[in-house]
Design an enzyme around this catalytic site. Structure first.
Site, PDB file in Angstrom:
ATOM      1  N   GLY A  22       0.758  -1.286  -0.071  1.00  3.51           N
ATOM      2  CA  GLY A  22      -0.070  -0.065  -0.010  1.00  3.51           C
ATOM      3  C   GLY A  22       0.847   1.380  -0.033  1.00  3.51           C
ATOM      4  O   GLY A  22       2.066   1.304  -0.141  1.00  3.51           O
ATOM      5  N   GLU A  26       3.810   6.129  -8.020  1.00  3.54           N
ATOM      6  CA  GLU A  26       3.590   5.791  -9.573  1.00  3.54           C
ATOM      7  C   GLU A  26       4.346   4.470  -9.859  1.00  3.54           C
ATOM      8  O   GLU A  26       3.996   3.865 -10.786  1.00  3.54           O
ATOM      9  CB  GLU A  26       4.581   7.115 -10.000  1.00  3.54           C
ATOM     10  CG  GLU A  26       4.189   7.093 -11.659  1.00  3.54           C
ATOM     11  CD  GLU A  26       2.915   6.867 -12.404  1.00  3.54           C
ATOM     12  OE1 GLU A  26       1.729   7.572 -11.693  1.00  3.54           O
ATOM     13  OE2 GLU A  26       2.584   6.331 -13.109  1.00  3.54           O
ATOM     14  N   GLY A  27       5.260   4.010  -8.951  1.00  3.39           N
ATOM     15  CA  GLY A  27       6.069   2.831  -9.060  1.00  3.39           C
ATOM     16  C   GLY A  27       4.898   1.546  -8.918  1.00  3.39           C
ATOM     17  O   GLY A  27       5.061   0.869 -10.018  1.00  3.39           O
ATOM     18  N   HIS A  28       4.202   1.667  -7.947  1.00  3.12           N
ATOM     19  CA  HIS A  28       3.234   0.678  -7.962  1.00  3.12           C
ATOM     20  C   HIS A  28       2.223   0.575  -9.128  1.00  3.12           C
ATOM     21  O   HIS A  28       1.791  -0.400  -9.712  1.00  3.12           O
ATOM     22  CB  HIS A  28       2.297   0.853  -6.543  1.00  3.12           C
ATOM     23  CG  HIS A  28       3.094   0.475  -5.399  1.00  3.12           C
ATOM     24  ND1 HIS A  28       3.317   1.628  -4.619  1.00  3.12           N
ATOM     25  CD2 HIS A  28       3.692  -0.542  -4.739  1.00  3.12           C
ATOM     26  CE1 HIS A  28       3.981   1.447  -3.348  1.00  3.12           C
ATOM     27  NE2 HIS A  28       4.064   0.138  -3.410  1.00  3.12           N
TER      28      HIS A  28
END
Ligand code: PAF
Length: 279
Positions: A22, A26-28
């Site tokens: 959680g 932006e990476g996730h």
């Protein structure tokens, strides 16, 4: 979740899975994009897994914002957001763990005892619940990616693993949920991490010796106020063997971890072996 996943499989849907803890950035979200390109259904999990944190680590302070995460994940194309409680995940008294040996003894594994056992166990459980055809992990946690690849191979898990590139802030800092916990001064100073990695990569491309580049890199980071370097090493990927010299026939991972105040950051660059595309 398990029953729903089974239904989806029976109706012929291809499921892609993005496991996360959680506080999405932006990476996730780029992992969700990658998952969406190769599947019919994208499932994102949000679970801050207590068993991968040591007693002195930041489990309690790990940033959390479930409502925002659900909204962001759905907007980006997730069909299902799975956010179990710790009770639902672990029950009363679990006695089973998944342990990947050797490659977990080095880098983060050396300073975070039990961390990768917690990761491998929770990812196995999540795979069994979400039943994905494909799962996407980020290269930012390169050692974690190596552990998952080995676990899937060794335990004959019928899941394809994809590794998506690191997403960076415009100034080069690798995106991490922990970045919000950096004090302003540390946030500025933390730029030394990506800059050092980029300059080592540049040096290697120019034929400079790996050992000298790593030594210079360590010295540069140790000079920065507030930075405490845990490691800066070159290892093969995904085998995690120590590299003393660059070897064009092996993927070379230059990886580091450093603390700024209470925040531990990791970053890396991967120099692919001869014949594979440079990133
Ligand atoms: O990379 C992470 O966020 C976690 O280690 C993972 C894979 C979700 C397992 O808890």
């Amino acid at each position: 979740m398990q029953a729903r996943a089974e239904e989806l499989r029976l109706s012929g849907k291809r499921i892609a899975f993005v496991p996360t803890m959680g506080y999405l950035h932006e990476g996730h979200l780029s992992l969700i994009d990658a998952a969406g390109r190769e599947s019919d259904i994208v499932i994102v999990s949000i679970f801050v897994n207590p068993t991968q944190f040591g007693p002195q680590e930041d489990f309690e302070n790990y940033p959390r914002d479930l409502e925002r995460d659900i909204e962001l994940a759905k907007k980006r194309g997730a069909h299902i957001v799975f956010h179990p409680s710790a009770e639902a995940m672990y029950g009363e008294c679990p006695l089973t763990n998944v342990e990947v040996s050797r490659i977990t003894d080095v880098l983060c594994g050396a300073s975070r005892q039990g961390h990768f056992r917690g990761v491998a166990t929770v990812v196995t459980k999540l795979f069994n619940i979400v039943k994905p055809h494909l799962a996407v992990f980020g290269q930012k946690d390169a050692q974690q990616a190596a552990v998952i690849l080995k676990m899937v191979e060794d335990l004959n898990m019928d899941i394809e693993i994809r590794i998506a590139p690191i997403v960076r802030e415009s100034d080069g800092l690798a995106m991490s949920s922990r970045n919000v916990r950096l004090k302003a001064e540390d946030r500025k100073n933390a730029l030394i991490l990506s800059r050092t990695l980029f300059s080592i990569r540049e040096g290697l491309y120019n034929g400079e010796p790996l050992g000298k580049l790593l030594e210079q890199g360590r010295a540069k980071i140790q000079k920065i106020p507030g930075a405490r370097l845990d490691y800066l090493e070159a290892r093969t990927f995904p085998g995690m063997e120590l590299l003393q010299n660059a070897d064009p026939d092996k993927n070379c991972l230059i990886a580091l971890a450093a603390r700024f105040g209470k925040v531990r950051l990791i970053d890396n660059v991967l120099i692919p072996k001869k014949g594979e595309q440079r990133v």
